[in-house]
Design an enzyme around this catalytic site. Structure first.
Site, PDB file in Angstrom:
ATOM      1  N   SER A 155       1.428  -0.994   0.162  1.00 45.54           N
ATOM      2  CA  SER A 155      -0.669   0.158   0.468  1.00 45.54           C
ATOM      3  C   SER A 155       1.042   0.622  -0.063  1.00 45.54           C
ATOM      4  CB  SER A 155      -1.245  -0.170   1.074  1.00 45.54           C
ATOM      5  OG  SER A 155      -1.591   1.175   1.471  1.00 45.54           O
ATOM      6  N   TYR A 173      -2.130  -1.556  10.537  1.00 45.01           N
ATOM      7  CA  TYR A 173      -2.075  -1.521   8.999  1.00 45.01           C
ATOM      8  C   TYR A 173      -0.708  -1.062   8.441  1.00 45.01           C
ATOM      9  CZ  TYR A 173      -3.806  -0.862   3.850  1.00 45.01           C
ATOM     10  OH  TYR A 173      -4.185  -1.203   2.921  1.00 45.01           O
ATOM     11  N   THR A 208     -12.905  -0.443  -3.385  1.00 42.22           N
ATOM     12  CA  THR A 208     -12.874  -2.384  -3.455  1.00 42.22           C
ATOM     13  C   THR A 208     -13.959  -1.829  -1.426  1.00 42.22           C
ATOM     14  OG1 THR A 208     -10.920  -2.787  -1.898  1.00 42.22           O
ATOM     15  CG2 THR A 208     -10.990  -2.425  -4.280  1.00 42.22           C
TER      16      THR A 208
END
Length: 273
Positions: A155, A173, A208
């Protein structure tokens, strides 16, 4: 059809929906048979819904519609034994794996567990899950002696960490996505003698279910400064999943034969902002 992908077998995790489904279908369109893996169940620390068995069945249907074979299996990437079993079945039924897309990931934000559980889960899925995926697939790739390629889906948060607020979900994350870069570089050294290339892709926001769910949108509405820091340099609020698929195909195919150890942004300039 893409040289280096046509007539081969590709393993894709997190294939039930979103980026994973898109990668599975695109690789099938490029001539690969596909091993599609997804947990198809919720995780207590993740507040938004994850893929369902019906989602994975739809991915399988879409792959089959291209004329390619598919092996769709429910497996948790945190479970190495489960991945080993899927790979063994895939090699026996489809042939040796040549390509791996370690895509499975979560962004828990405001989950149902305490901070320690949330942090542990996001690292377990996003980072340890990628380790398990490659370690399960690599032996068959090495034994086949035909080379291959691995893409770990990271990412922009694996390059910058912009928007960190100290919470377990967001910090975990970013840590997990940064960790994929170290994992990729180590794997690249390990697998280069076997002509197996390893790279990461770093998308900015992609529309998404991980991003478009109400939990994520509520978080962005509640933290406008954080949302502003997620903006891209180009006037694109998000990139299309097809843009990420194109990068994955480039890295997996013969077009990327000279690339290993590379961090490839697909980010509308986010990393340069």
């Amino acid at each position: 059809m893409t040289a280096g992908i046509e007539g081969t077998v590709a393993l894709v995790t997190g294939a039930g929906r979103g980026q994973g489904r898109a990668h599975a279908v695109r690789l099938a369109e490029e001539g690969a048979d596909v091993v599609a893996v997804d947990i198809c169940a919720g995780i207590p620390t993740v507040a938004y819904p994850l893929a369902t068995p019906e989602d994975l069945a739809e991915t399988a249907r879409l792959v089959q519609a291209t004329g390619r074979r598919v092996l769709a299996r429910r497996a948790d990437v945190r479970d190495r034994a489960a991945l080993d079993a899927v790979v063994a079945e895939a090699v026996a039924t489809l042939g040796p794996i040549r390509s791996v897309v370690a895509n499975a990931g979560i962004a828990p934000l405001m989950g149902g567990g305490d901070e320690g559980e949330t942090f542990a889960d996001v690292l377990a899925v996003n980072l340890t899950g990628a380790w398990n995926t490659v370690k399960a697939a690599a032996p068959s790739m090495i034994e086949a002696g035909r080379g291959g390629a691995v893409v770990l889906v990271s990412s922009t948060q694996g390059l910058k960490g912009t928007g960190g607020d100290g919470t377990a979900g967001i910090t975990g994350y970013a840590a997990s996505k940064h960790g994929l870069v170290g994992l990729m570089r180590s794997f690249a050294h390990w697998l280069a003698p076997h002509s197996i290339r390893v790279n990461t892709v770093h998308p900015t926001g992609v529309p998404t279910p991980m991003i478009t769910n109400e939990v994520m949108q509520a978080h962005l509405r509640s933290a406008p400064a954080t949302a502003d820091r997620q903006g891209n340099l180009l006037p694109l609020p998000m990139v299309d999943v097809a843009d990420v698929c194109a990068a994955v195909v480039y890295l997996l195919g013969d077009s990327g034969r000279a690339l290993t150890g590379v961090t490839l942004p697909v980010d509308a300039g986010f990393a340069a902002r």
